[in-house]
Structure formats: C-alpha cells, structure tokens
Motif scaffolding. Structure first.
Motif, PDB file in Angstrom:
ATOM      1  N   GLY A  22       0.760  -1.260   0.217  1.00 35.61           N
ATOM      2  CA  GLY A  22       0.088   0.337  -0.330  1.00 35.61           C
ATOM      3  C   GLY A  22       0.830   1.130  -0.241  1.00 35.61           C
ATOM      4  O   GLY A  22       1.444   1.540  -1.285  1.00 35.61           O
ATOM      5  N   PRO A  23       1.013   1.221   0.772  1.00 34.60           N
ATOM      6  CA  PRO A  23       1.660   3.274   1.358  1.00 34.60           C
ATOM      7  C   PRO A  23       3.187   2.936   1.350  1.00 34.60           C
ATOM      8  O   PRO A  23       4.250   3.888   1.326  1.00 34.60           O
ATOM      9  CB  PRO A  23       0.817   4.050   2.428  1.00 34.60           C
ATOM     10  CG  PRO A  23       0.353   2.966   3.047  1.00 34.60           C
ATOM     11  CD  PRO A  23      -0.110   1.813   2.499  1.00 34.60           C
ATOM     12  N   VAL A  24       3.599   1.658   1.827  1.00 33.29           N
ATOM     13  CA  VAL A  24       4.872   1.607   2.525  1.00 33.29           C
ATOM     14  C   VAL A  24       4.933   0.356   0.966  1.00 33.29           C
ATOM     15  O   VAL A  24       4.405  -0.496   0.523  1.00 33.29           O
ATOM     16  CB  VAL A  24       5.205   1.231   3.578  1.00 33.29           C
ATOM     17  CG1 VAL A  24       4.798   3.235   3.916  1.00 33.29           C
ATOM     18  CG2 VAL A  24       4.153   0.000   4.016  1.00 33.29           C
ATOM     19  N   VAL A  25       5.927  -0.118   1.256  1.00 33.09           N
ATOM     20  CA  VAL A  25       6.776  -1.148   0.637  1.00 33.09           C
ATOM     21  C   VAL A  25       7.980  -2.950   2.203  1.00 33.09           C
ATOM     22  O   VAL A  25       8.157  -1.863   2.644  1.00 33.09           O
ATOM     23  CB  VAL A  25       8.015  -1.323  -0.605  1.00 33.09           C
ATOM     24  CG1 VAL A  25       7.349  -0.965  -1.473  1.00 33.09           C
ATOM     25  CG2 VAL A  25       9.381  -0.640  -0.002  1.00 33.09           C
ATOM     26  N   THR A  49       8.649   4.578   0.557  1.00 35.47           N
ATOM     27  CA  THR A  49       9.116   3.822   2.117  1.00 35.47           C
ATOM     28  C   THR A  49       9.434   2.421   2.327  1.00 35.47           C
ATOM     29  O   THR A  49       8.059   1.567   2.228  1.00 35.47           O
ATOM     30  CB  THR A  49       7.773   5.027   3.119  1.00 35.47           C
ATOM     31  OG1 THR A  49       7.886   6.097   3.059  1.00 35.47           O
ATOM     32  CG2 THR A  49       8.246   5.030   4.276  1.00 35.47           C
ATOM     33  N   VAL A  50      10.018   2.068   3.170  1.00 33.72           N
ATOM     34  CA  VAL A  50      10.309   0.745   3.417  1.00 33.72           C
ATOM     35  C   VAL A  50       9.518   0.692   5.064  1.00 33.72           C
ATOM     36  O   VAL A  50      10.314   1.246   5.705  1.00 33.72           O
ATOM     37  CB  VAL A  50      11.605   0.620   2.773  1.00 33.72           C
ATOM     38  CG1 VAL A  50      12.272  -0.875   3.933  1.00 33.72           C
ATOM     39  CG2 VAL A  50      12.698   0.394   1.867  1.00 33.72           C
ATOM     40  N   ALA A  51       8.938   0.042   5.535  1.00 36.71           N
ATOM     41  CA  ALA A  51       8.222  -0.962   6.417  1.00 36.71           C
ATOM     42  C   ALA A  51       9.342  -0.431   6.905  1.00 36.71           C
ATOM     43  O   ALA A  51       9.184  -1.266   8.296  1.00 36.71           O
ATOM     44  CB  ALA A  51       6.780  -0.614   6.523  1.00 36.71           C
ATOM     45  N   ALA A  52       9.894  -2.425   6.416  1.00 38.47           N
ATOM     46  CA  ALA A  52      10.712  -2.936   7.586  1.00 38.47           C
ATOM     47  C   ALA A  52      11.796  -4.392   6.590  1.00 38.47           C
ATOM     48  O   ALA A  52      11.645  -4.075   5.229  1.00 38.47           O
ATOM     49  CB  ALA A  52       9.714  -4.244   7.508  1.00 38.47           C
ATOM     50  N   VAL A  53      12.513  -4.866   6.859  1.00 39.93           N
ATOM     51  CA  VAL A  53      13.224  -5.999   5.631  1.00 39.93           C
ATOM     52  C   VAL A  53      13.267  -6.893   6.656  1.00 39.93           C
ATOM     53  O   VAL A  53      13.436  -7.426   7.371  1.00 39.93           O
ATOM     54  CB  VAL A  53      14.797  -5.354   5.678  1.00 39.93           C
ATOM     55  CG1 VAL A  53      15.498  -6.139   5.105  1.00 39.93           C
ATOM     56  CG2 VAL A  53      15.310  -4.136   5.218  1.00 39.93           C
ATOM     57  N   LEU A  54      12.741  -8.046   5.778  1.00 41.81           N
ATOM     58  CA  LEU A  54      12.520  -9.343   6.685  1.00 41.81           C
ATOM     59  C   LEU A  54      13.551 -10.399   6.001  1.00 41.81           C
ATOM     60  O   LEU A  54      14.223  -9.901   4.518  1.00 41.81           O
ATOM     61  CB  LEU A  54      11.026  -9.976   6.011  1.00 41.81           C
ATOM     62  CG  LEU A  54       9.727  -9.243   6.193  1.00 41.81           C
ATOM     63  CD1 LEU A  54       8.536 -10.092   6.380  1.00 41.81           C
ATOM     64  CD2 LEU A  54      10.116  -8.825   7.472  1.00 41.81           C
ATOM     65  N   VAL A  55      13.925 -11.134   6.421  1.00 48.49           N
ATOM     66  CA  VAL A  55      15.242 -12.377   6.141  1.00 48.49           C
ATOM     67  C   VAL A  55      14.556 -13.860   6.655  1.00 48.49           C
ATOM     68  O   VAL A  55      13.695 -13.886   8.264  1.00 48.49           O
ATOM     69  CB  VAL A  55      16.601 -12.349   7.287  1.00 48.49           C
ATOM     70  CG1 VAL A  55      17.543 -13.116   6.123  1.00 48.49           C
ATOM     71  CG2 VAL A  55      16.781 -11.020   6.624  1.00 48.49           C
ATOM     72  N   GLY A  92       1.702  -1.207   6.195  1.00 51.54           N
ATOM     73  CA  GLY A  92      -0.036  -0.185   5.463  1.00 51.54           C
ATOM     74  C   GLY A  92      -0.679  -1.455   5.308  1.00 51.54           C
ATOM     75  O   GLY A  92      -1.512  -1.877   6.502  1.00 51.54           O
ATOM     76  N   ALA A  93      -1.153  -1.645   3.962  1.00 52.94           N
ATOM     77  CA  ALA A  93      -1.903  -2.487   4.215  1.00 52.94           C
ATOM     78  C   ALA A  93      -1.647  -4.489   3.580  1.00 52.94           C
ATOM     79  O   ALA A  93      -2.792  -4.885   3.275  1.00 52.94           O
ATOM     80  CB  ALA A  93      -2.903  -2.192   2.405  1.00 52.94           C
ATOM     81  N   LEU A  94      -0.976  -4.248   4.188  1.00 57.35           N
ATOM     82  CA  LEU A  94      -0.650  -6.128   4.447  1.00 57.35           C
ATOM     83  C   LEU A  94      -0.059  -7.076   5.458  1.00 57.35           C
ATOM     84  O   LEU A  94       0.357  -6.074   5.995  1.00 57.35           O
ATOM     85  CB  LEU A  94       1.102  -6.215   3.349  1.00 57.35           C
ATOM     86  CG  LEU A  94       1.151  -7.269   2.731  1.00 57.35           C
ATOM     87  CD1 LEU A  94      -0.169  -7.670   1.980  1.00 57.35           C
ATOM     88  CD2 LEU A  94       2.780  -6.981   1.600  1.00 57.35           C
ATOM     89  N   ASN A  95      -0.357  -7.821   5.734  1.00 53.18           N
ATOM     90  CA  ASN A  95       0.216  -8.666   6.773  1.00 53.18           C
ATOM     91  C   ASN A  95       0.685 -10.047   6.802  1.00 53.18           C
ATOM     92  O   ASN A  95       0.114 -10.808   5.908  1.00 53.18           O
ATOM     93  CB  ASN A  95      -0.994  -8.947   7.672  1.00 53.18           C
ATOM     94  CG  ASN A  95      -2.201  -7.687   8.663  1.00 53.18           C
ATOM     95  OD1 ASN A  95      -0.862  -6.404   8.850  1.00 53.18           O
ATOM     96  ND2 ASN A  95      -3.055  -8.192   8.991  1.00 53.18           N
ATOM     97  N   LEU A  96       1.450  -9.844   7.156  1.00 51.99           N
ATOM     98  CA  LEU A  96       2.704 -10.626   6.589  1.00 51.99           C
ATOM     99  C   LEU A  96       3.029 -11.398   7.440  1.00 51.99           C
ATOM    100  O   LEU A  96       3.478 -11.695   8.710  1.00 51.99           O
ATOM    101  CB  LEU A  96       3.914 -10.476   6.295  1.00 51.99           C
ATOM    102  CG  LEU A  96       3.993  -9.608   4.416  1.00 51.99           C
ATOM    103  CD1 LEU A  96       4.399  -8.589   4.652  1.00 51.99           C
ATOM    104  CD2 LEU A  96       5.098  -9.842   3.413  1.00 51.99           C
TER     105      LEU A  96
END
Length: 246
Positions: A22-25, A49-55, A92-96
């Motif tokens: 959504g508004p972020v990545v 706008t980066v919201a998180a870095v996942l590994v 943002g608009a996403l749940n992982l």
C-alpha cells in the motif's frame, strides 16, 4: 530482483523481493554482501517508504545486506528468533505471518500473506531443482514436517529464494515432499544392499547424475538423510563413519 551471485548452489542468484504494502514496501531477503546489489535495490526503492526488512534465514546469500539496507531506511531487520512462529508483521495494507519452517536451516522462516494465499519460501522450496538439506545444519525430519505444514496452507503462489515464482504451488510442494521420500527410500535400499560411508553411499545412490563440484554438498545431504534413519532405528552408525542397515 536477482542478486549477481549465480552459481551451482544459488542458480541464477538470490531473489530479493520488494513487496507492495500500500503506502509502504517490505523488502524480503536483501541478499549477499554486494555493494552493486545494494545500489540496485535502492534505485528500485527510489521514492518508496520501506516499512521493514525481512530475512528468511541467515545463510550468506540472504542475510548480509539486511542490516545495511535497514539502517539506510531507518527500519528494523526482522528474522528468527526475534520473529517467532505465527508472529505477524503489520505494514501498511499488508499482514505477513512468519512461519517457523526449519529443515534447510535451523533458523528458517517463510512469510505468508493469507489474503493472497502467497508464500515467500526462502530456500525451503525453490523455483527449480531441490533445496539442500545438509548435515549438520540440515534436518530432514524437520524439513518434511515444514513441507507438510506448507501443503496444509494450500498456497496459490510461491515466491522462492532462487529462480522464478511458482504458480502451481500445491504441485511443487508435493513434488518436493515426494522427492525427499523417494530419495530416502533409495538410500535405505542401498544401505540394506551393502554398508558404506556417506561418501560411498552418495556415489552409489546418485551415480553420475551429481557433478563433481557438488559431491561434497550431496554427501552432506546423504549424511542428513542417514541421521534421520539412525534416529528412527533403521540404520546403525558403526566405527569409521560406516553406516549399516539394522
């Protein structure tokens, strides 16, 4: 995005996924320590706008750029064990949802987007070929349990750590499970035919299909399978690292 690290273990290179939330990545698996790849990621992120870095896991082709990328964008790196099984990253608009899926490595996570039935599989499942489950880090029993868990989710698409996305997700997961079970059956049959070391059994089971530069990895995969069979009481480990059927 594909990191410039092609090779016999990485295929065309490690996949770095940039997920629109959504508004972020969100960035999944920034990749190996490569300044050119970092610059390419930042070019792709220009204006975002980066919201998180996942590994997904800490192997050197997935983790090294994470801290640097996160620091540049003033966000956190999220990975195991900080992220546990079932933890949700809300951006943002996403749940992982983080899924603890050991087997390829002890710290492996997959990331699940329930609304889209999409799964980021890291190196648990690749877009092509088979994933390495190598002794002493790899655990074949855990790997099979992780595959079973993913199969139960019924995903529609897989975003793997290497090679292209997989749209026929269920069939690919079944393929990976069946491959491991068939390999285990081959190994057990060969040990019952004649005892041997992990290297000897590797050459007997795999034959000419395994390239010489991959023989060490194949032997470590063989050893991981043998460890499972030892734990199950189907194989004995004798002196001089020789394996014999019970």
């Amino acid at each position: 995005m594909v990191a410039p690290n092609p090779g016999p273990y990485t295929g065309p290179g490690t996949n770095t996924w940039i997920v629109n939330a959504g508004p972020v990545v969100v960035v999944v698996d920034p990749g190996p320590d490569d300044s050119g790849h970092l610059a390419a990621i930042n070019r792709k992120l220009a204006g975002a706008t980066v919201a998180a870095v996942l590994v997904t896991h800490s192997h050197p082709d997935h983790l090294p750029l994470a801290e640097q990328l996160a620091a540049e964008h003033r966000v956190s790196v999220r990975r195991y064990p900080e992220l546990g099984d079932g933890d949700i990253v809300r951006t943002g608009a996403l749940n992982l949802t983080a899924l603890y899926t050991p087997g390829h490595s002890a710290d492996h996570l997959c990331f699940w987007i329930d609304d889209d039935r999409a799964l980021f599989t890291g190196d648990l499942v690749l877009g092509k070929g088979s994933s390495m489950v190598t002794y002493p880090e790899g655990d074949v029993a855990a790997y099979l349990r992780s595959l079973e868990r993913l199969i139960e989710l019924k995903p529609t698409i897989l975003f793997p750590g290497h090679w292209d996305p997989v749209e026929n997700a269920g069939a690919k997961l079944e393929e990976y499970r069946n491959h491991r079970l068939e390999r285990e059956a081959q190994i057990l049959a060969e040990v019952r035919r004649s005892k041997g070391t992990a290297l000897e059994l590797t050459r007997r089971v795999y034959g000419p299909e395994v390239a010489e530069e991959l023989i060490e990895a194949a032997t470590m995969t063989m050893r991981a399978h043998l460890e499972k069979l030892v734990d199950e009481g189907k194989v004995h480990l004798l002196e001089r690292e020789i394996f014999e059927a019970v």
